[in-house]
Design a protein around this motif. Structure first.
Motif, PDB file in Angstrom:
ATOM      1  N   SER A 273      13.989   6.503  13.246  1.00 17.71           N
ATOM      2  CA  SER A 273      13.970   6.433  11.782  1.00 17.71           C
ATOM      3  C   SER A 273      12.544   6.555  11.278  1.00 17.71           C
ATOM      4  N   GLY A 274      12.342   6.289   9.993  1.00 13.70           N
ATOM      5  CA  GLY A 274      11.081   6.638   9.361  1.00 13.70           C
ATOM      6  C   GLY A 274      10.093   5.524   9.186  1.00 13.70           C
ATOM      7  N   TYR A 275       9.006   5.899   8.506  1.00 14.38           N
ATOM      8  CA  TYR A 275       7.956   4.981   8.089  1.00 14.38           C
ATOM      9  C   TYR A 275       8.119   4.742   6.591  1.00 14.38           C
ATOM     10  N   TYR A 276       7.838   3.511   6.165  1.00 15.35           N
ATOM     11  CA  TYR A 276       7.984   3.164   4.762  1.00 15.35           C
ATOM     12  C   TYR A 276       6.701   2.501   4.268  1.00 15.35           C
ATOM     13  N   TYR A 277       6.169   3.023   3.176  1.00 12.72           N
ATOM     14  CA  TYR A 277       4.980   2.482   2.530  1.00 12.72           C
ATOM     15  C   TYR A 277       5.426   1.963   1.165  1.00 12.72           C
TER      16      TYR A 277
ATOM     17  N   TYR B 238       0.843  -1.192   0.000  1.00 10.97           N
ATOM     18  CA  TYR B 238       0.000   0.000   0.000  1.00 10.97           C
ATOM     19  C   TYR B 238       0.880   1.245   0.000  1.00 10.97           C
ATOM     20  N   VAL B 239       0.576   2.163  -0.887  1.00 14.43           N
ATOM     21  CA  VAL B 239       1.201   3.489  -0.908  1.00 14.43           C
ATOM     22  C   VAL B 239       0.070   4.500  -0.872  1.00 14.43           C
ATOM     23  N   PRO B 240       0.119   5.444   0.087  1.00 19.62           N
ATOM     24  CA  PRO B 240      -0.959   6.438   0.163  1.00 19.62           C
ATOM     25  C   PRO B 240      -0.988   7.324  -1.076  1.00 19.62           C
ATOM     26  N   PRO B 241      -2.182   7.749  -1.489  1.00 15.28           N
ATOM     27  CA  PRO B 241      -2.282   8.630  -2.656  1.00 15.28           C
ATOM     28  C   PRO B 241      -1.665   9.999  -2.382  1.00 15.28           C
ATOM     29  N   THR B 242      -1.346  10.701  -3.445  1.00 11.75           N
ATOM     30  CA  THR B 242      -0.701  12.014  -3.346  1.00 11.75           C
ATOM     31  C   THR B 242      -1.559  13.003  -2.558  1.00 11.75           C
ATOM     32  N   GLU B 243      -2.879  12.908  -2.703  1.00  9.35           N
ATOM     33  CA  GLU B 243      -3.768  13.832  -1.978  1.00  9.35           C
ATOM     34  C   GLU B 243      -3.628  13.648  -0.469  1.00  9.35           C
TER      35      GLU B 243
ATOM     36  N   LEU C  49      -0.962  12.381   1.087  1.00  9.25           N
ATOM     37  CA  LEU C  49       0.384  12.821   1.483  1.00  9.25           C
ATOM     38  C   LEU C  49       0.465  14.339   1.582  1.00  9.25           C
ATOM     39  N   ALA C  50      -0.327  15.044   0.790  1.00  7.51           N
ATOM     40  CA  ALA C  50      -0.332  16.509   0.832  1.00  7.51           C
ATOM     41  C   ALA C  50      -0.894  17.030   2.151  1.00  7.51           C
ATOM     42  N   LYS C  51      -1.670  16.219   2.847  1.00  5.13           N
ATOM     43  CA  LYS C  51      -2.231  16.630   4.140  1.00  5.13           C
ATOM     44  C   LYS C  51      -1.195  16.620   5.253  1.00  5.13           C
ATOM     45  N   ILE C  52      -0.073  15.946   5.042  1.00  7.03           N
ATOM     46  CA  ILE C  52       0.976  15.871   6.062  1.00  7.03           C
ATOM     47  C   ILE C  52       1.884  17.085   5.928  1.00  7.03           C
ATOM     48  N   LYS C  53       2.086  17.797   7.018  1.00  2.00           N
ATOM     49  CA  LYS C  53       2.923  19.008   7.028  1.00  2.00           C
ATOM     50  C   LYS C  53       4.270  18.693   7.662  1.00  2.00           C
ATOM     51  N   VAL C  54       5.334  18.960   6.896  1.00  2.00           N
ATOM     52  CA  VAL C  54       6.692  18.756   7.389  1.00  2.00           C
ATOM     53  C   VAL C  54       6.961  19.756   8.510  1.00  2.00           C
ATOM     54  N   GLY C  55       7.498  19.247   9.621  1.00  2.00           N
ATOM     55  CA  GLY C  55       7.812  20.106  10.769  1.00  2.00           C
ATOM     56  C   GLY C  55       6.644  20.294  11.725  1.00  2.00           C
ATOM     57  N   VAL C  56       5.457  19.773  11.372  1.00  2.00           N
ATOM     58  CA  VAL C  56       4.269  19.940  12.217  1.00  2.00           C
ATOM     59  C   VAL C  56       3.729  18.594  12.676  1.00  2.00           C
ATOM     60  N   ASP C  57       3.477  17.692  11.737  1.00  2.00           N
ATOM     61  CA  ASP C  57       2.864  16.401  12.063  1.00  2.00           C
ATOM     62  C   ASP C  57       3.835  15.483  12.794  1.00  2.00           C
ATOM     63  N   THR C  58       3.267  14.574  13.606  1.00  2.00           N
ATOM     64  CA  THR C  58       4.046  13.607  14.376  1.00  2.00           C
ATOM     65  C   THR C  58       3.741  12.201  13.871  1.00  2.00           C
ATOM     66  N   ARG C  59       4.403  11.221  14.472  1.00  2.00           N
ATOM     67  CA  ARG C  59       4.166   9.819  14.099  1.00  2.00           C
ATOM     68  C   ARG C  59       2.690   9.457  14.233  1.00  2.00           C
ATOM     69  N   GLU C  60       2.079   9.872  15.335  1.00  2.00           N
ATOM     70  CA  GLU C  60       0.677   9.535  15.590  1.00  2.00           C
ATOM     71  C   GLU C  60      -0.246  10.175  14.557  1.00  2.00           C
TER      72      GLU C  60
ATOM     73  N   GLU D 240      -0.012   8.357  11.199  1.00  2.00           N
ATOM     74  CA  GLU D 240      -0.768   7.103  11.191  1.00  2.00           C
ATOM     75  C   GLU D 240      -2.261   7.360  11.098  1.00  2.00           C
ATOM     76  N   GLU D 241      -2.756   8.419  11.736  1.00  2.00           N
ATOM     77  CA  GLU D 241      -4.178   8.750  11.647  1.00  2.00           C
ATOM     78  C   GLU D 241      -4.560   9.222  10.245  1.00  2.00           C
ATOM     79  N   THR D 242      -3.649   9.959   9.594  1.00  2.00           N
ATOM     80  CA  THR D 242      -3.951  10.537   8.286  1.00  2.00           C
ATOM     81  C   THR D 242      -3.885   9.510   7.162  1.00  2.00           C
ATOM     82  N   ILE D 243      -2.798   8.724   7.111  1.00  2.00           N
ATOM     83  CA  ILE D 243      -2.604   7.819   5.968  1.00  2.00           C
ATOM     84  C   ILE D 243      -2.543   6.348   6.347  1.00  2.00           C
TER      85      ILE D 243
END
Length: 158
Positions: free
Chosen positions: A72-76, A36-41, A43-54, A57-60
């Motif tokens: 380290s990171g999350y991989y889809y 599974y790879v989340p759609p671009t739309e 991913l656009a909801k995630i803000k760099v420097g603002v969103d956290t791990r939790e 996970e709630e968004t995508i």
């Protein structure tokens, strides 16, 4: 010219037609999708420097894999594999989305990679050498007669 074909019974014609249809159907490729790879739309909801791990996970959703190291990171990962008859299955497309986090668990970077960005890595299978290639069964059995030591038997005290 086609007198032999006209003499076939209707049941035989149906059977011949079904066999031809099955042979033609066996030659068509079969595609399987994995991951599974989340759609671009999304991913656009995630803000760099603002969103956290939790919040990621709630968004995508939960990741396909996460890094071994805590920060380290999350991989889809999503792959599309083509199976074509007796040939070896072939990976037609692969997408990877990597979301990296800083020490505080805040999104640091979002990257998207394709099959063209990857490298083929050959995995080696390591096998322990037994060193018994040139010895037959009797030679191995009789070769251990002089090597017996009762001190090596567990539970036997001296």
């Amino acid at each position: 010219m086609l007198k032999g074909v006209n003499r076939l019974k209707p049941a035989s014609r149906t059977l011949v037609f079904a066999v031809c249809l099955a042979v033609a159907g066996a030659c068509s490729p079969i595609f399987k999708n994995h991951g599974y790879v989340p759609p671009t739309e999304d991913l656009a909801k995630i803000k760099v420097g603002v969103d956290t791990r939790e919040s990621v996970e709630e968004t995508i959703g939960a990741p396909t894999a996460s890094g071994v190291v805590r920060d380290s990171g999350y991989y889809y990962v999503a792959s599309r594999i083509r199976h074509y008859g007796p040939k070896k299955p072939e990976v037609v497309s692969r997408q990877l989305v990597a979301i990296s986090f800083d020490q505080r668990g805040v999104v640091r970077n979002i990257e998207r990679f394709g099959l063209e960005d990857g490298y083929v890595i050959v995995l080696d299978r390591r096998v322990t050498d037994s060193n018994v290639e040139d010895k037959g069964f009797l030679r191995q059995l009789l070769g251990n007669i002089g090597n017996f030591n009762p001190a090596n038997i567990p539970g036997v005290s001296q």
